[in-house]
Every structure is written in structure tokens, then in C-alpha cells.
Enzyme design. Structure first.
Site, mmCIF file in Angstrom:
data_model
loop_
_atom_site.group_PDB
_atom_site.id
_atom_site.type_symbol
_atom_site.label_atom_id
_atom_site.label_comp_id
_atom_site.label_asym_id
_atom_site.label_seq_id
_atom_site.Cartn_x
_atom_site.Cartn_y
_atom_site.Cartn_z
ATOM 1 N NE ARG A 237 -4.511 -2.184 6.899
ATOM 2 C CZ ARG A 237 -4.569 -3.093 5.824
ATOM 3 N NH1 ARG A 237 -3.592 -3.080 4.730
ATOM 4 N NH2 ARG A 237 -5.579 -3.880 5.853
ATOM 5 C CG HIS B 245 -5.215 -8.947 6.766
ATOM 6 N ND1 HIS B 245 -4.726 -7.791 6.435
ATOM 7 C CD2 HIS B 245 -4.930 -9.799 5.748
ATOM 8 C CE1 HIS B 245 -4.063 -7.722 5.154
ATOM 9 N NE2 HIS B 245 -4.178 -8.922 4.892
ATOM 10 C CD GLU C 277 -6.687 -7.177 -0.185
ATOM 11 O OE1 GLU C 277 -6.490 -8.181 -0.678
ATOM 12 O OE2 GLU C 277 -5.811 -6.173 -0.683
ATOM 13 C CG ASN D 54 -5.265 -2.948 0.542
ATOM 14 O OD1 ASN D 54 -5.277 -1.870 1.202
ATOM 15 N ND2 ASN D 54 -5.555 -4.065 1.404
ATOM 16 C CE1 TYR E 150 0.711 -5.752 -3.149
ATOM 17 C CE2 TYR E 150 -1.977 -5.340 -2.530
ATOM 18 C CZ TYR E 150 -0.532 -5.544 -2.099
ATOM 19 O OH TYR E 150 -0.266 -5.581 -0.592
ATOM 20 C CD GLU F 220 -2.518 -4.825 2.139
ATOM 21 O OE1 GLU F 220 -2.063 -5.594 1.126
ATOM 22 O OE2 GLU F 220 -3.140 -5.445 3.003
HETATM 23 C C1 GBH Z 1 -2.915 -8.222 -0.255
HETATM 24 O O1 GBH Z 1 -3.877 -8.906 -1.221
HETATM 25 C C2 GBH Z 1 -3.063 -8.899 0.854
HETATM 26 O O2 GBH Z 1 -4.078 -7.962 1.981
HETATM 27 C C3 GBH Z 1 -1.699 -9.294 1.792
HETATM 28 O O3 GBH Z 1 -2.185 -9.950 3.030
HETATM 29 C C4 GBH Z 1 -0.871 -9.878 0.623
HETATM 30 O O4 GBH Z 1 0.016 -10.349 1.431
HETATM 31 C C5 GBH Z 1 -0.758 -8.908 -0.265
HETATM 32 O O5 GBH Z 1 -1.846 -8.289 -0.831
HETATM 33 C C6 GBH Z 1 0.340 -9.377 -1.395
HETATM 34 O O6 GBH Z 1 -0.556 -10.556 -2.208
HETATM 35 O O7 GBH Z 1 -2.082 -9.965 -11.595
HETATM 36 O O8 GBH Z 1 -4.215 -10.737 -12.239
HETATM 37 O O9 GBH Z 1 -2.501 -12.099 -11.448
HETATM 38 C C7 GBH Z 1 -3.853 -8.762 -2.519
HETATM 39 C C8 GBH Z 1 -4.728 -9.375 -3.559
HETATM 40 C C9 GBH Z 1 -4.862 -10.550 -5.656
HETATM 41 C C10 GBH Z 1 -3.850 -8.370 -5.760
HETATM 42 C C11 GBH Z 1 -4.100 -10.720 -6.913
HETATM 43 C C12 GBH Z 1 -3.117 -8.588 -6.916
HETATM 44 C C13 GBH Z 1 -3.103 -9.525 -8.779
HETATM 45 C C14 GBH Z 1 -3.675 -10.783 -9.633
HETATM 46 N N1 GBH Z 1 -4.089 -9.351 -4.702
HETATM 47 N N2 GBH Z 1 -3.841 -9.577 -7.799
HETATM 48 S S1 GBH Z 1 -3.156 -10.759 -11.432
#
Ligand code: GBH
Length: 467
Positions: free
Chosen positions: A83, A127, A172, A299, A301, A373
Site C-alpha cells: 500500500r 494521503h 484517514e 488504521n 494505533y 495500517e
Molecule cells: C497514520 O496516522 C498516518 O496515516 C501515517 O501517515 C502516519 O505516519 C502513521 O499513522 C504514524 O503516525 O495516543 O492520544 O496521543 C495516525 C494518526 C493520530 C494515530 C494520533 C494515533 C495517537 C494519539 N494517529 N494517535 S494519542
């Protein structure tokens, strides 16, 4: 060197697809080469103080010139799919109008190289690197941008559609709206708080119109990649629970409901007073947005903890949601979670929770899901010899297991893409956070696979061996 043993626990389905993700501005470099026009990230990174230490994507991983080496690294992993994103201003330097064939030629070569190595190309059309010329006309606050996006989708599909079968429209849209237009910490650097809401609708409309354009060019599969986060209360009051509801609506349902159900959640408390948002949502828009999807990219995290907004004492800062205006405050995660280099909590069960919640919320309206992601950063630090990124291995292992747990409970997940193949330009953090399976020395452009690279390769092979 000790070789980590892959631990396939719950089996994932036989055809499960393994991938890695990147994005154009984060890896390509060649920011002004071969006729590429400027994007909002070229502009934003030139603004003093916008990005840590003034880092820019001007050279990044120089992937534009080194893509063959990078595809060889993918092949070494045994990836099924890759991707990446197309740079809109590389293809259409001013966002619309004349096509830059030299820019399209690059993606043509990349797609051919991927296919020659048995890797399915999965391009994302947007993106975050909007052509600056469109930002000059108000970017995604302007409804016209949705139409320009559909034209761009048609141009890309016209050139690549004979070989690309799976497309992703947007990456996103929540993060682009929130970070780019509400808080001003990403390009284009606007801090409009809830006045950024039109950016949600116009991106979603762009997705819908682009989907129609891709279909008209015979696209086999169209998806979108939404950043979703299960929301957890940081306190126990009724107000804290109301904040959870508000955040869930603004982060998750604002984007998933119209795509999957054809309607927006009730936003009356959050700046969109009635169903048409003051005339912004026009007849036919929701039908376009809700065009059937072949897959939903998620995605993931970490979950988000929120509490009721504090009394409006502090003035609004660019990074801090202004107290009293937004219906929530972000809160610290509960204690006891490991943290990534960024400080984000490591919560694999949040991914299982998200997948089960999506299934419960949307039922049969939920198309097959791809994790588009998921990954873990480490702070930049000097390296010498082998890079033993055991925390990344632990993170990926636990999250892949979390996907398998959801699959075992009936969620149709078809693939997993890790973020990221390479260390790259991490937006406002510049090169200070590294997400790659492969280390990149940004002085020399030397690529060095980390321990996680070998682990992921073995994890993929173990899955194939087990089927
Ligand atoms: C993605 O965004 C993007 O698509 C990518 O380009 C980027 O490099 C990748 O993630 C890594 O950042 O735990 O409350 O402090 C992710 C968006 C926003 C997800 C912040 C995680 C955690 C905030 N992110 N969030 S917090």
C-alpha cells in the site's frame, strides 16, 4: 544473531493478505522533480516552527529514485501487497487541468516493478498532500475539491487501471480534518476547531465521486482507509461518559456511518445544527458517499481516552483542543500500558474491540475489513550494527494476534498492512520517530533491515506454511 521464533497462535484464513504501507510525501522525496507541483506539505514544512527541527520531505527516503531497491526489500519479506499513495500534485501539478505525464510515468514504473515481483499494488489516491493550488482555493473547505478529486481519480485509473485492481480513495479523513483543519498541527495548518466540519463532508463526497470514477474505469475493488479508535472513559461521571459519546461520534461515526449506512450521526450538539449542516449536505451527496465498498480499511494505533471538557479557563492553543468549545478533552490512558516511542499506549485488545464493535454496529453493512495500517515507532537514536527492535516485534505480534481473535469471533478481516516498510518523514515529528521494518540513514540513504523485518518475513512464511 538470535532469530526470533514466530508464534502463530490463532490461525488466520488461508488467503489472508500480508502487506506494508507507506505514503508519497513521507518517502518519495523528489519534491520538485519532473514537473511535480507543490503540495500543502511542501508549503507547511517551509513554515518556521511547523515541523520539529524544520525537517521536510524534500528528499525523505529518496524512494522516487530508489524504488527498485525498496521493492526488492518487499520481495524479501514475501509481501502479498504493498500500500502506497500517489502524489496528486505529481500527477496534476495544479490539482486539475494539465496532466504531468512524467509524474504518472513514475507510478507506471513502480506498479510494473511490483507486479514483476509478485506484489499487488494498492495505491491510495490521497494521503494528505493536497496540491497547493487547491488549498489556495480553500482546500477541502471548498466543495469543488471533491469534484477535482474525482477527476484526478479518473486520470490515475486511466493510466494504471489495467494493472491496479484494488484502490483506496482517502487515507484517514478524520486525521486530515482534525490535525490539518481543526488543530493546525498538520498541513494546511488551520485551527478552526468545529468549524472544520465541512472538511469531513467534502472529503467523503470526494470519496463517493472518486468511487464512481474508478468504477467507470473498471476498478475491481474500491476501499477507503479510516483511522478508527475505540473510545474509553478517563473518568466515571455522566459528563465523562457524554464526552466518550461525543468523541466516538466525531472520530469514528462521522466517517463510518455515512459510508456504511448512508446517514450522518446526530451532530446537533457539535456544530452541525440540522441534517443538511446548513445547506452543506446536498441532495444526492449521501447516496454518492454510501456507494458500495469492496472493503473497509482500518488504521489502528491505540484507543483514545477522553473526559468531560474542563471549564473554559485556558485559551485555545494550536495543539490543545480549546476547553469549553470541544465537547471532550483528551485524557491520559489508564496506568500500566507500555508506550511506543511516540508515547502512544500499546493496547492490542483495543484492535479486537474495534473490530467487534464495527461488526456489532454495522452488521451486514460492514464489508470485508483490511487493517491498512498498524505499527509502532521508536525515537531516533544513533545506531551501530544490528537493530534489535524487540518492542516493535512484540507490538506487531500482539496486534496480529488481536486481529486473529476478532476473526475467530466472526469478523471478516482479509489482510494486514504494517506501518511502515521504511523509516520515513513522520509529519510534524519530522524524522524523529521511526516506524520502519527497515532503518533508513537519512544522510546516506542506506537501508538496513531491522530485527522486525526478519520477524515479519518469518511470520508471513509461517502463516503460509500452516495453511
Ligand atoms: C497514520 O496516522 C498516518 O496515516 C501515517 O501517515 C502516519 O505516519 C502513521 O499513522 C504514524 O503516525 O495516543 O492520544 O496521543 C495516525 C494518526 C493520530 C494515530 C494520533 C494515533 C495517537 C494519539 N494517529 N494517535 S494519542
Amino acid at each position: 544473531t538470535p532469530k526470533p521464533t514466530p508464534t502463530p497462535t490463532t490461525p488466520l484464513p488461508p488467503g489472508f493478505s500480508w502487506g506494508a504501507s507507506t505514503a508519497a510525501y513521507q518517502i518519495e522525496g523528489a519534491a520538485a522533480e519532473d514537473g511535480k507541483g507543490p503540495s500543502i506539505w511542501d508549503t507547511f514544512t517551509a513554515r518556521p516552527g511547523a515541523v520539529r527541527d524544520g525537517h521536510t520531505g524534500h528528499t525523505a527516503c529518496d524512494h522516487y529514485h530508489r524504488y527498485r531497491e525498496d521493492v526488492a526489500l518487499m520481495r524479501g519479506l514475501g509481501l502479498d501487497a504493498y500500500r502506497f499513495s500517489l502524489s496528486w500534485p505529481r500527477i496534476l501539478p495544479t490539482g486539475s487541468g494539465p496532466v504531468n505525464q512524467a509524474g504518472l510515468d513514475f507510478y507506471d514504473r513502480l506498479v510494473d516493478e511490483l507486479l514483476a515481483n509478485g506484489i499487488a499494488p494498492v495505491p491510495t489516491l490521497f494521503h494528505w498532500d493536497l496540491p497547493q493550488a487547491l488549498e489556495d482555493a480553500d482546500g477541502w473547505l471548498n466543495r469543488d475539491t471533491a469534484h477535482r478529486f474525482a477527476e484526478y481519480a479518473a486520470v490515475a485509473a486511466d493510466r494504471l487501471g489495467d494493472r491496479v485492481t484494488r484502490w483506496i480513495t482517502l487515507n484517514e479523513p478524520f486525521v486530515h480534518m482534525a490535525y490539518g483543519y481543526a488543530f493546525g498541527i498538520h498541513a494546511p495548518g488551520r485551527a478552526l476547531l468545529l468549524d472544520a466540519l465541512p472538511v469531513a463532508h467534502h472529503q467523503l463526497l470526494g470519496h463517493g465521486l472518486a468511487t464512481a470514477a474508478l468504477r467507470a474505469h473498471g476498478a475491481a475493488q474500491v476501499m477507503i482507509a479510516n483511522n478508527c479508535s475505540p473510545v474509553r472513559p478517563g473518568g466515571r461521571s455522566a459528563e465523562d461518559l457524554a464526552a466518550v459519546e461525543a468523541y466516538d461520534i466525531l472520530h469514528n461515526r462521522l466517517f463510518n456511518d455515512p459510508l456504511l449506512l448512508g446517514s450522518y450521526p446526530d451532530l446537533s450538539g457539535y456544530g452541525a445544527p440540522e441534517p443538511t449542516w446548513g445547506g452543506l449536505v446536498r441532495d444526492g451527496d449521501l447516496a454518492a458517499i454510501a456507494a458500495p465498498l469492496d472493503g473497509l480499511g482500518l488504521n489502528y494505533y491505540n484507543p483514545t481516552w477522553v473526559v468531560a471538557p474542563a471549564a473554559p479557563t485556558a485559551p485555545a492553543g494550536p495543539a490543545a483542543p480549546s476547553a469549553g468549545i470541544l465537547p471532550f478533552d483528551l485524557a491520559e490512558p489508564g496506568p500500566g500500558y507500555a508506550r511506543t516511542g511516540f508515547g502512544w499506549p500499546v493496547v492490542p485488545d483495543g484492535l479486537t474491540e474495534l473490530l467487534l464493535q464495527m461488526r456489532q454496529r454495522y452488521g451486514d453493512a460492514l464489508p470485508p475489513v483490511w487493517i491498512t495500517e498498524n505499527g509502532c515507532s521508536q525515537p531516533d537514536r544513533p545506531v551501530d550494527g544490528e537493530i534489535r527492535d524487540q518492542d516493535r516485534i512484540d507490538y506487531l505480534d500482539a496486534h496480529i494476534d488481536a486481529v486473529a481473535a476478532a476473526v475467530a469471533q466472526g469478523v471478516d478481516v482479509r489482510g494486514y498492512f504494517t506501518w511502515s516498510l521504511l523509516d520515513n518523514f513522520e509529519w510534524a515529528e519530522g524524522y524523529h520517530q521511526r516506524f520502519g521494518l527497515v532503518h533508513v540513514d537519512f544522510e546516506t540513504q542506506v537501508r538496513t533491515p531491522k530485527a522486525s523485518y526478519g520477524w515479519y518475513r518469518d511470520r508471513i512464511a509461517a502463516h503460509r506454511g500452516a495453511r
